[in-house]
Write a protein that holds these residues in place. Structure first.
Motif, PDB file in Angstrom:
ATOM      1  N   ASP A 246       0.832  -1.208   0.000  1.00  0.00           N
ATOM      2  CA  ASP A 246       0.000   0.000   0.000  1.00  0.00           C
ATOM      3  C   ASP A 246       0.860   1.249   0.000  1.00  0.00           C
ATOM      4  OD1 ASP A 246      -2.256  -1.563   0.061  1.00  0.00           O
ATOM      5  OD2 ASP A 246      -2.599  -1.328   2.219  1.00  0.00           O
ATOM      6  N   ALA A 247       1.928   1.223   0.793  1.00  0.00           N
ATOM      7  CA  ALA A 247       2.799   2.391   0.894  1.00  0.00           C
ATOM      8  C   ALA A 247       3.431   2.717  -0.466  1.00  0.00           C
ATOM      9  CB  ALA A 247       3.886   2.154   1.941  1.00  0.00           C
ATOM     10  N   LEU A 248       3.852   1.705  -1.201  1.00  0.00           N
ATOM     11  CA  LEU A 248       4.439   1.929  -2.525  1.00  0.00           C
ATOM     12  C   LEU A 248       3.395   2.479  -3.502  1.00  0.00           C
ATOM     13  CD1 LEU A 248       6.609  -1.324  -2.835  1.00  0.00           C
ATOM     14  CD2 LEU A 248       7.432   0.995  -2.391  1.00  0.00           C
ATOM     15  N   GLU A 249       2.197   1.952  -3.460  1.00  0.00           N
ATOM     16  CA  GLU A 249       1.144   2.442  -4.351  1.00  0.00           C
ATOM     17  C   GLU A 249       0.747   3.871  -4.005  1.00  0.00           C
ATOM     18  OE1 GLU A 249      -0.965  -1.858  -5.417  1.00  0.00           O
ATOM     19  OE2 GLU A 249      -1.977  -0.448  -4.075  1.00  0.00           O
ATOM     20  N   ASP A 250       0.647   4.155  -2.699  1.00  0.00           N
ATOM     21  CA  ASP A 250       0.285   5.515  -2.287  1.00  0.00           C
ATOM     22  C   ASP A 250       1.317   6.528  -2.783  1.00  0.00           C
ATOM     23  OD1 ASP A 250      -1.925   4.517  -1.042  1.00  0.00           O
ATOM     24  OD2 ASP A 250      -1.131   4.657   0.993  1.00  0.00           O
ATOM     25  N   ALA A 251       2.578   6.165  -2.669  1.00  0.00           N
ATOM     26  CA  ALA A 251       3.644   7.066  -3.124  1.00  0.00           C
ATOM     27  C   ALA A 251       3.553   7.299  -4.635  1.00  0.00           C
ATOM     28  CB  ALA A 251       5.005   6.486  -2.762  1.00  0.00           C
ATOM     29  N   ALA A 252       3.188   6.241  -5.384  1.00  0.00           N
ATOM     30  CA  ALA A 252       3.063   6.372  -6.842  1.00  0.00           C
ATOM     31  C   ALA A 252       1.894   7.276  -7.216  1.00  0.00           C
ATOM     32  CB  ALA A 252       2.896   4.993  -7.468  1.00  0.00           C
ATOM     33  N   PHE A 253       0.759   7.123  -6.555  1.00  0.00           N
ATOM     34  CA  PHE A 253      -0.385   7.994  -6.830  1.00  0.00           C
ATOM     35  C   PHE A 253      -0.078   9.437  -6.450  1.00  0.00           C
ATOM     36  CE2 PHE A 253      -2.939   4.149  -7.300  1.00  0.00           C
ATOM     37  CZ  PHE A 253      -3.886   4.536  -8.237  1.00  0.00           C
ATOM     38  N   ASP A 254       0.637   9.618  -5.337  1.00  0.00           N
ATOM     39  CA  ASP A 254       1.017  10.972  -4.923  1.00  0.00           C
ATOM     40  C   ASP A 254       1.905  11.621  -5.974  1.00  0.00           C
ATOM     41  OD1 ASP A 254      -0.396  10.412  -2.665  1.00  0.00           O
ATOM     42  OD2 ASP A 254       1.329  10.323  -1.307  1.00  0.00           O
ATOM     43  N   ALA A 255       2.806  10.839  -6.537  1.00  0.00           N
ATOM     44  CA  ALA A 255       3.725  11.375  -7.552  1.00  0.00           C
ATOM     45  C   ALA A 255       3.001  11.798  -8.826  1.00  0.00           C
ATOM     46  CB  ALA A 255       4.787  10.328  -7.876  1.00  0.00           C
ATOM     47  N   HIS A 256       1.824  11.230  -9.068  1.00  0.00           N
ATOM     48  CA  HIS A 256       1.037  11.585 -10.247  1.00  0.00           C
ATOM     49  C   HIS A 256      -0.049  12.612  -9.932  1.00  0.00           C
ATOM     50  CE1 HIS A 256       2.981   8.027 -11.963  1.00  0.00           C
ATOM     51  NE2 HIS A 256       2.555   8.431 -13.158  1.00  0.00           N
ATOM     52  N   GLY A 257       0.082  13.285  -8.786  1.00  0.00           N
ATOM     53  CA  GLY A 257      -0.858  14.346  -8.434  1.00  0.00           C
ATOM     54  C   GLY A 257      -2.123  13.869  -7.748  1.00  0.00           C
ATOM     55  N   GLY A 258      -2.109  12.665  -7.219  1.00  0.00           N
ATOM     56  CA  GLY A 258      -3.326  12.131  -6.605  1.00  0.00           C
ATOM     57  C   GLY A 258      -3.317  12.141  -5.086  1.00  0.00           C
ATOM     58  N   LYS A 259      -2.394  12.889  -4.476  1.00  0.00           N
ATOM     59  CA  LYS A 259      -2.270  12.849  -3.011  1.00  0.00           C
ATOM     60  C   LYS A 259      -3.539  13.327  -2.319  1.00  0.00           C
ATOM     61  CE  LYS A 259       0.606  14.335   0.865  1.00  0.00           C
ATOM     62  NZ  LYS A 259       1.823  15.070   1.301  1.00  0.00           N
ATOM     63  N   ALA A 260      -4.076  14.457  -2.749  1.00  0.00           N
ATOM     64  CA  ALA A 260      -5.270  14.998  -2.087  1.00  0.00           C
ATOM     65  C   ALA A 260      -6.442  14.023  -2.206  1.00  0.00           C
ATOM     66  CB  ALA A 260      -5.636  16.352  -2.692  1.00  0.00           C
ATOM     67  N   ALA A 261      -6.627  13.467  -3.408  1.00  0.00           N
ATOM     68  CA  ALA A 261      -7.721  12.514  -3.610  1.00  0.00           C
ATOM     69  C   ALA A 261      -7.500  11.255  -2.781  1.00  0.00           C
ATOM     70  CB  ALA A 261      -7.838  12.165  -5.087  1.00  0.00           C
ATOM     71  N   ARG A 262      -6.255  10.782  -2.727  1.00  0.00           N
ATOM     72  CA  ARG A 262      -5.956   9.572  -1.960  1.00  0.00           C
ATOM     73  C   ARG A 262      -6.232   9.796  -0.478  1.00  0.00           C
ATOM     74  NH1 ARG A 262      -2.175   8.206   1.285  1.00  0.00           N
ATOM     75  NH2 ARG A 262      -0.813   9.974   0.778  1.00  0.00           N
ATOM     76  N   GLU A 263      -5.797  10.918   0.046  1.00  0.00           N
ATOM     77  CA  GLU A 263      -6.009  11.200   1.467  1.00  0.00           C
ATOM     78  C   GLU A 263      -7.495  11.343   1.778  1.00  0.00           C
ATOM     79  OE1 GLU A 263      -3.616  14.645   2.137  1.00  0.00           O
ATOM     80  OE2 GLU A 263      -1.802  13.473   2.599  1.00  0.00           O
ATOM     81  N   THR A 264      -8.228  11.957   0.867  1.00  0.00           N
ATOM     82  CA  THR A 264      -9.673  12.078   1.067  1.00  0.00           C
ATOM     83  C   THR A 264     -10.345  10.714   1.050  1.00  0.00           C
ATOM     84  OG1 THR A 264      -9.738  14.281   0.065  1.00  0.00           O
ATOM     85  CG2 THR A 264     -11.811  13.069   0.165  1.00  0.00           C
ATOM     86  N   ALA A 265      -9.954   9.874   0.099  1.00  0.00           N
ATOM     87  CA  ALA A 265     -10.538   8.533   0.005  1.00  0.00           C
ATOM     88  C   ALA A 265     -10.229   7.715   1.257  1.00  0.00           C
ATOM     89  CB  ALA A 265     -10.015   7.814  -1.239  1.00  0.00           C
TER      90      ALA A 265
END
Length: 491
Positions: A246-265
């Motif tokens: 999960d940590a690796l996937e979260d970092a990848a989504f964050d790198a593509h501009g998805g941090k705010a959406a990921r944290e909200t989800a």
């Protein structure tokens, strides 16, 4: 087609309809019980009038005084009964309000999750294209797969041992003399008994060859317990490996501009988990209140029965039933009027009692349907079918739902239809945490709490496939205690 969130809302509406009907029938039963009590008073008054007509002055005074005292005492009891019923109704109304408010909060949290997940779904293709080239991610993904394969093997072995325990342990569990000694802890430090009891127990032990049978029974139960503990430990290892993934996937989504959406989800999932745990508590609290209220409304509580019996016993004690029978044989105008009134009262009481019995039967059915619908909703959320990425046929929330509520199909059958009909329309690949079986409940009900029992076999049916936790025993599918002997597994 119906989306996952809309399907859950339809189930919620059906649940609301059941609760509304329960409230209506309970109120009707309570009104009918109260009317019966009032009719008993009218009956007593008519018997007092009959006594004045047919008894001598001294006996008449004794009878009317006794009936008057009985009525007064009964009225005081009935007032307390009505007050308690009003109190329960108020508590139930408060719980219903809490349930509706909590469901509204869940809808709001789900809306936030849907919006955030939509953004993540849009990013998923490019994110996983990069992760497929990441050697570290591939190694960790393989670690998860290996942990799952190891667990599945151990889980299968534990399942075989548990089945063996059920089959081979049945003769022991079905032997009342053996189980009597086993539950008492015979021949252990926990065994406490008088000298006479020890002598008799020793005789029983020799008769059933307890000393030979007990070691076999203990081993038969010990093996699946140990295997299940090992499988539980391996499941913990899966959780640990998945967290790394999960940590690796979260970092990848964050790198593509998805941090705010990921944290909200992720935050929305935690909120929904807490809400669902709270809903379980409220539903179980409501179930207990409904059970208590139904007993009161049907006149089953001791205070109500005492009041009604008090009025009836006054008539029996003073021999007024004989007086009534004699009055029916006469043709005087005054006697006939009183007798007709008593007959009318008793006819109405019979009709009201028939109404109460019909409501009682219907309330029992509604309670079963409500609890089964709670089970289905729980599994629905466990499978994440409440997500917008799932669609279902309209029949499931229309015709088949109606058939289930009428009892034409079982809860297990109806839930099976949901599982067969689900259609996934989300992205081909999504975050690993979005694929877990129970993200909503994982924060409040850990995987360990949902695992199979480690006790001595099952008691009753093993056909249930529902896993909703229950704090009230009626209709639950959890562990049961049989004396001092614990039994577990599905029920």
């Amino acid at each position: 087609m119906v989306s996952g969130p809309e399907a859950l809302r339809r189930l919620d509406r059906s649940m609301r309809d059941i609760r509304d009907e329960e409230r209506s029938l309970t109120r009707s039963s309570a009104d009918a019980s109260a009317k019966i009590a009032r009719l008993r008073e009218v009956e007593s008054e008519q018997f007092s009038a009959l006594a004045k007509v047919r008894l001598d002055p001294q006996k008449r005074t004794e009878v009317t005084d006794y009936i008057s005292r009985a009525e007064k005492e009964a009225n005081e009891i009935l007032q307390r009964h009505a007050s308690k019923l009003d109190e329960l109704s108020g508590l139930l109304a408060d719980v219903d309000k809490d349930i509706e408010a909590t469901r509204d909060k869940r809808d709001a949290a789900m809306a936030d999750y849907e919006a955030a997940q939509k953004k993540l779904d849009q990013l998923s293709a490019e994110v996983f294209a990069d992760l497929d080239k990441d050697a570290k991610y591939q190694v960790q993904k393989q670690a998860v797969d290996d942990a799952v394969a190891t667990f599945n093997h151990a889980d299968e072995k534990a399942g075989v041992a548990e089945k063996d325990r059920e089959e081979k342990g049945a003769p022991y569990r079905n032997d009342p003399l053996f189980m009597y000694l086993f539950e008492r802890g015979y021949n252990t430090n926990a065994y406490k008994a008088s000298n006479i009891t020890r002598m008799l127990d020793g005789w029983v032990a020799r008769m059933v060859r307890y000393h030979d049978a007990k070691p076999n029974f203990v081993i038969l139960n010990e093996i699946p317990m140990r295997l299940r503990e090992h499988a539980d430990h391996l499941q913990d290892e899966i959780d640990a490996e998945r967290q790394k993934l999960d940590a690796l996937e979260d970092a990848a989504f964050d790198a593509h501009g998805g941090k705010a959406a990921r944290e909200t989800a992720d935050r929305s999932e935690e909120i929904i988990a807490a809400i669902d745990a709270r809903l379980v508590e409220l539903e179980d609290q409501r179930d207990e209140l409904v059970h208590r209220q139904r007993k009161f409304s049907e006149g089953k509580n001791p205070a109500y029965r005492e009041a009604v019996d008090l009025l009836a016993s006054g008539l029996q004690r003073e021999g007024l039933e004989d007086l009534y029978a004699a009055a029916r044989q006469t043709s005087t105008r005054e006697d006939d009027q009183i007798v007709r009134k008593i007959d009318a009262v008793r006819t109405e009481i019979v009709a009201l009692e028939t109404e109460i019995n019909a409501s009682k039967d219907r309330l029992k059915t509604l309670a079963v349907r409500r609890r089964e619908l709670e089970d289905i909703e729980w599994e629905f959320k466990q499978k994440r079918y409440d997500r917008p990425s799932f669609d279902f046929d309209d029949d499931l929330v229309e015709d088949l739902l109606g058939e289930f509520l009428k009892g034409a199909i079982s809860a297990s059958n109806y839930w099976g239809q949901w599982q067969k009909a689900q259609k996934y329309r989300g992205p081909k690949r999504s975050r690993s945490k979005d694929q877990y079986s129970n993200p909503w409940g994982s924060k409040s009900y850990s995987s360990k709490k949902r695992r199979k029992s480690k006790d001595y076999g099952t008691f009753g049916s093993s056909s249930s496939e529902f896993s909703r936790p229950r704090s009230t025993p009626r209709g639950s599918k959890g562990k049961r205690d049989h004396g001092g002997f614990k039994t577990g597994g599905k029920f």
